[in-house]
Design a protein around this motif. Structure first.
Motif, mmCIF file in Angstrom:
data_model
loop_
_atom_site.group_PDB
_atom_site.id
_atom_site.type_symbol
_atom_site.label_atom_id
_atom_site.label_comp_id
_atom_site.label_asym_id
_atom_site.label_seq_id
_atom_site.Cartn_x
_atom_site.Cartn_y
_atom_site.Cartn_z
ATOM 1 N N ASN A 62 0.798 -1.175 0.096
ATOM 2 C CA ASN A 62 -0.062 -0.159 -0.074
ATOM 3 C C ASN A 62 0.937 1.247 -0.147
ATOM 4 O O ASN A 62 0.548 2.146 0.882
ATOM 5 C CB ASN A 62 -0.959 -0.112 1.070
ATOM 6 N N GLN A 63 1.785 1.419 -0.877
ATOM 7 C CA GLN A 63 2.926 2.510 -0.943
ATOM 8 C C GLN A 63 3.664 2.636 0.030
ATOM 9 O O GLN A 63 4.409 3.606 0.314
ATOM 10 C CB GLN A 63 1.959 3.532 -1.473
ATOM 11 N N THR A 64 3.872 1.920 0.910
ATOM 12 C CA THR A 64 4.842 1.838 2.294
ATOM 13 C C THR A 64 6.027 0.800 2.166
ATOM 14 O O THR A 64 5.590 -0.397 1.990
ATOM 15 C CB THR A 64 4.185 1.785 3.618
ATOM 16 N N ILE A 65 7.200 0.969 1.988
ATOM 17 C CA ILE A 65 8.267 0.214 1.764
ATOM 18 C C ILE A 65 8.282 -0.471 3.182
ATOM 19 O O ILE A 65 8.081 0.098 4.332
ATOM 20 C CB ILE A 65 9.680 0.985 1.835
ATOM 21 N N ILE A 66 8.405 -2.005 3.217
ATOM 22 C CA ILE A 66 8.230 -2.622 4.241
ATOM 23 C C ILE A 66 9.861 -3.264 4.728
ATOM 24 O O ILE A 66 10.140 -3.949 3.780
ATOM 25 C CB ILE A 66 7.289 -3.768 4.537
#
Length: 66
Positions: free
Chosen positions: A37-41
């Motif tokens: 969801n557009q967040t780097i993990i």
């Protein structure tokens, strides 16, 4: 339940982690990076981060250059 991986809709099982998903997709190569969801993990969280219904996951290969 479904997720979107690189714009492809895929089914997934409840309680699946990012690590399990990548193993299933055979995408655990060195240099693999991902965003949910557009967040780097960060890779350190892949074993514990659970996939949720409707997640948009972007897999990409990090490339060093100069």
């Amino acid at each position: 339940m479904a997720i979107h991986v690189n714009d492809q809709t895929l089914p997934f099982t409840p309680d699946m982690t990012l690590s399990a998903l990548l193993h299933q997709l055979d995408r655990l190569q060195p240099g693999t990076a991902l965003a949910v969801n557009q967040t780097i993990i960060p890779r350190a969280q892949w074993e514990t981060h659970q996939v949720q219904d409707g997640d948009a996951i972007l897999l990409f290969q990090a490339i060093a250059g100069g």
